[in-house]
Each structure stands twice: as structure tokens, then as C-alpha cells.
Design an enzyme around this catalytic site. Sequence first.
Site, PDB file in Angstrom:
ATOM      1  N   TYR A 198       0.698  -1.151   0.023  1.00 11.80           N
ATOM      2  CA  TYR A 198      -0.107  -0.107   0.079  1.00 11.80           C
ATOM      3  C   TYR A 198       0.823   1.113  -0.047  1.00 11.80           C
ATOM      4  CZ  TYR A 198      -3.284   3.580   1.715  1.00 11.80           C
ATOM      5  OH  TYR A 198      -4.125   4.581   1.735  1.00 11.80           O
ATOM      6  N   ASP A 228       9.327   2.795  -0.818  1.00 11.42           N
ATOM      7  CA  ASP A 228       8.409   3.711   0.247  1.00 11.42           C
ATOM      8  C   ASP A 228       8.845   3.293   1.772  1.00 11.42           C
ATOM      9  OD1 ASP A 228       6.485   4.606   1.429  1.00 11.42           O
ATOM     10  OD2 ASP A 228       4.838   3.658   0.259  1.00 11.42           O
ATOM     11  N   LYS A 288       4.890   9.199   8.627  1.00 15.58           N
ATOM     12  CA  LYS A 288       4.579   8.753  10.126  1.00 15.58           C
ATOM     13  C   LYS A 288       5.405   9.069  11.249  1.00 15.58           C
ATOM     14  CE  LYS A 288       2.249   4.729   8.118  1.00 15.58           C
ATOM     15  NZ  LYS A 288       0.846   4.572   8.634  1.00 15.58           N
TER      16      LYS A 288
HETATM   17  C1  LIG Z   1       4.140   2.222   3.011  1.00 17.26           C
HETATM   18  C2  LIG Z   1       3.103   3.305   3.202  1.00 17.26           C
HETATM   19  N1  LIG Z   1       3.088   4.179   1.960  1.00 17.26           N
HETATM   20  C3  LIG Z   1       2.128   5.385   2.223  1.00 17.26           C
HETATM   21  C4  LIG Z   1       1.172   5.417   2.946  1.00 17.26           C
HETATM   22  C5  LIG Z   1       0.265   6.609   2.830  1.00 17.26           C
HETATM   23  O1  LIG Z   1       0.364   7.555   4.110  1.00 17.26           O
HETATM   24  P1  LIG Z   1      -0.797   8.353   4.665  1.00 17.26           P
HETATM   25  O2  LIG Z   1      -1.666   7.541   5.093  1.00 17.26           O
HETATM   26  O3  LIG Z   1      -0.020   9.366   5.529  1.00 17.26           O
HETATM   27  O4  LIG Z   1      -1.371   9.232   3.331  1.00 17.26           O
HETATM   28  C6  LIG Z   1       1.075   4.573   3.853  1.00 17.26           C
HETATM   29  C7  LIG Z   1      -0.023   4.640   5.100  1.00 17.26           C
HETATM   30  O5  LIG Z   1      -0.076   3.842   5.859  1.00 17.26           O
HETATM   31  C8  LIG Z   1       1.955   3.522   4.041  1.00 17.26           C
HETATM   32  O6  LIG Z   1       1.906   2.669   4.933  1.00 17.26           O
END
Ligand SMILES: Cc1ncc(COP(=O)(O)O)c(C=O)c1O
Length: 437
Positions: A146, A241, A273
Site C-alpha cells: 500500500y 516507500d 509517520k
Molecule cells: C508504506 C506506506 N506508504 C504510504 C502510506 C500513505 O500514507 P498516508 O496515510 O500518510 O497518506 C502508508 C500509510 O499507511 C504506508 O504504510
Amino acid sequence: MTGRATPRSGALFERAQSVTPGGVNSPVRAFSAVGGTPRFIRSARGAWLTDVDGHEYVDLICSWGPMLLGHAHPEVLEAINEAVARGTSYGTPTEPEVLLAEEIVARTPVEKVRFVSSGTEATMSAIRLARGFTGRDVVIKFAGCYHGHVDALLASAGSGLATLAVPGTPGVPASAAGETIVLPYNDRAAVTAAFAEHGDRIACLITEATPGNMGVVPPEPGFNGFLAQTCRDHGALFISDEVMTGFRATREGGWGLDGAVEGWTPDLMTFGKVMGGGFPAAAFGGRADVMGRLAPEGPVYQAGTLSGNPIATTAGLATLRLATPEVYAALSATADTIIGAVVDALTAAGVPHAVQRAGTMFSVFFRDGAVSDFAGASTQDTAAFAAFFHAMLDAGVYLPPSAFESWFVSAAHDERAVATVLDALPIAAQAAAKASA
Ligand SMILES: Cc1ncc(COP(=O)(O)O)c(C=O)c1O
């Protein structure tokens, strides 16, 4: 699912549902996967959440990752309060942005960094930059990873080797999803085949540094290095990511588990985060020549009214400065203790399980055997998990309300908090056994 009475959460949830879709502002909070009423939290301190009915819970969500030091850490609060007293947003450059960028550059292989307000914005911007840099359109992602709710990244997996994806949700244009190739995680042959077929159209491959969004599914040894090399061989960019893993899995994030050891670096990385210290802050960064294509230095446009917000960057900086090697060692020890007790309890109750781990992150799969991709993660006994989840909640432990999420611990998970988790596990394991029987 009887447990403690939660009339105030129940009443708020009803009111919330009449003014907000599903009563929540992010779907997984709604308990759809486990049933029941989400607890509305009034306050949090250290490892503990207190709901509006006055019940306390050991927090194993930690705001889905950010609260590495625990809630309301006194030194982080002090830094925030000082910053708030100076005003909350100026729309000009500020010192905390520079300090936080320097901290991120010091801990990771990125050379330059740009702040945004959410992980979604970070991955969206990184992909635009990769497309602008390479002059190509196609993006590769893995099923079960994700990356936020970016149109092109919500494409879900089709079966087969390298499927040009169909949109995974209504509202994503076929044209956006059609530029995304979804592959099975940990599958080198699928990656090689996709590059052989589409190589000169591929702008980038994006992957979670070590996936945590299908449960924790670590890369097989050498997999990330292979991805970095394959991208380089084809003139595509490798985007790691680290929104979830960054400054969480280890001090250097997921990269600390393999890239730092094996000696490769991603072209771009995304963060969120932990680096926001509980505020909406995220970032993307990477090679100076690639980042140099961003406006105002280069032609790829990207901007944000609240990007690098002084309160968020102050909270993030305070958090990272307090996140010493000792903190990561303590998190790791806490993870060891909880994992050991989970395994003991589920084994004693005869519940099939596999616990997987990446640094300080871990999750429990309610099935037999190690999980290496999304197809494997999908074969869990979700009814057993739901029963386990509710028994834990009733015993005062707030787990992520889904079998497909990482569990998060913090430096504030002290003996009392861990003892509460350990006491709850045998009862929850029995509940899981009953549900799966
Ligand atoms: C690996 C990863 N990338 C991107 C995101 C998206 O971040 P946000 O919820 O701050 O938009 C998340 C959210 O959990 C994530 O775990």
C-alpha cells in the site's frame, strides 16, 4: 464481543455515521473487518489510550506507526508547545525544516528531501518526479503493498505474470490504472519478465522497503538489491516507500535491514509517520540530480500550502533526536517479548499462526506457514483473528483492527503495559481457537 460497556463510544459512532461516511476519517478505523464499535479515544499517554468511556488500553497501533516514543512524550510536547507559542504556520521557509531535512539526510541515503503533508502526497510526488525525470509513464508496484490512495497505486493485482492492472476502486480512471503493472511480491521472475516486455516504458518501480500493509512480509534476502539493479539496468528509478518503515523498523528504517548492509541505495525514498512526530508531515527524497528536477530548480511541479509546517517539523525533529540506538534496542526487546508470548499462547491453544518480523515491526498471520506475498497473506483465518482481536480489546489491548496490519510498539511500552498484553494473550488465543473450530 460483549466485554466492557462502551455507551459513549457507541453514541459518538452513531452521530459520526450520520455526518461522516462510515463514521470515520480513514476506513480501517471503522472495525469493518472485525465487527463492533470502534473506541473513541479521549487521550493518550505513554503506551496507553483512554477512551471516552474511561477504559484504558495498551496501544499496539501507535497511530499506525508514528508514536515511536509513546504518546505525549514530555520533551516532544515541550518542543511543540514552544513552537506553537511562536505561531502555527507562516508560508515561508523556517529553521526546523532545515534541521529535520539534515537529520533525514544524515540517517538515510537520500541527498535532498522535500516535505509534504501525508504519505500519499509523498508517493504521488515521487512518482510524478520519476515520470518527469525519465520521460516515461509506466509504474510497477507489488500486490499487497500500500502506498497511499494515489490513483495509479490503488491498482490491484490481476493474476498472471505481469498484468496491466484494472482499477482497484471505483473513481480511478482506467487510464491511470492502465499505466500500472502489479506483480506478486518477492517474485524475481515476474519482475524480470515485466522489464523484458515493457522496459523502455517503465518510469519507476515502487515497493515498500519491507511490506507492512499485508501484515509484515519481509523481502527475501537480496530482493530489494535485485530490484535496485534491475531498475538501473533499464533506466528506471527505484522508489523505496519508507512511510511506514522509515525510522521505525530500525534507526535507518527498512533500508537499515538490507541496503545499508548490502551497499545499494534507492533512487528515491518516501517517508511519513515517525518523522512527523504525530503531526501530518511526510517527505520524499533521493539522488540530488533527480530531486534537482523539482520546481523551483527544475520543471516538475510540486507544492503545498502547509508543507514543512513548523509545528509538524518541530515535532518530527524532537522525535528523531530522541530516537537513539537505545530506543530501537528497547523496541526490539519489547517486540521479542510480545512475539514469544503470542507464539506460546497460540501454540497452546492450537491456533495455526505465523509471526513475521522486520526490525521492530511484526505481525501475526492466522494461518500455518511463512507468508511471502499477498496471495499467502490472503489465506488467513480472519474469523479467528476477529475473535482474538475482540478478546484482546476486552482485556485492555488495542490491536490494529485487521489481520493485514503490522503491530506497533513504542519506547513507552514498559513492564506494566507488556504484562497487560501477556495476560490477555492466552484468553484471546482460546477465543481464536473457538472461532476457528
Ligand atoms: C508504506 C506506506 N506508504 C504510504 C502510506 C500513505 O500514507 P498516508 O496515510 O500518510 O497518506 C502508508 C500509510 O499507511 C504506508 O504504510
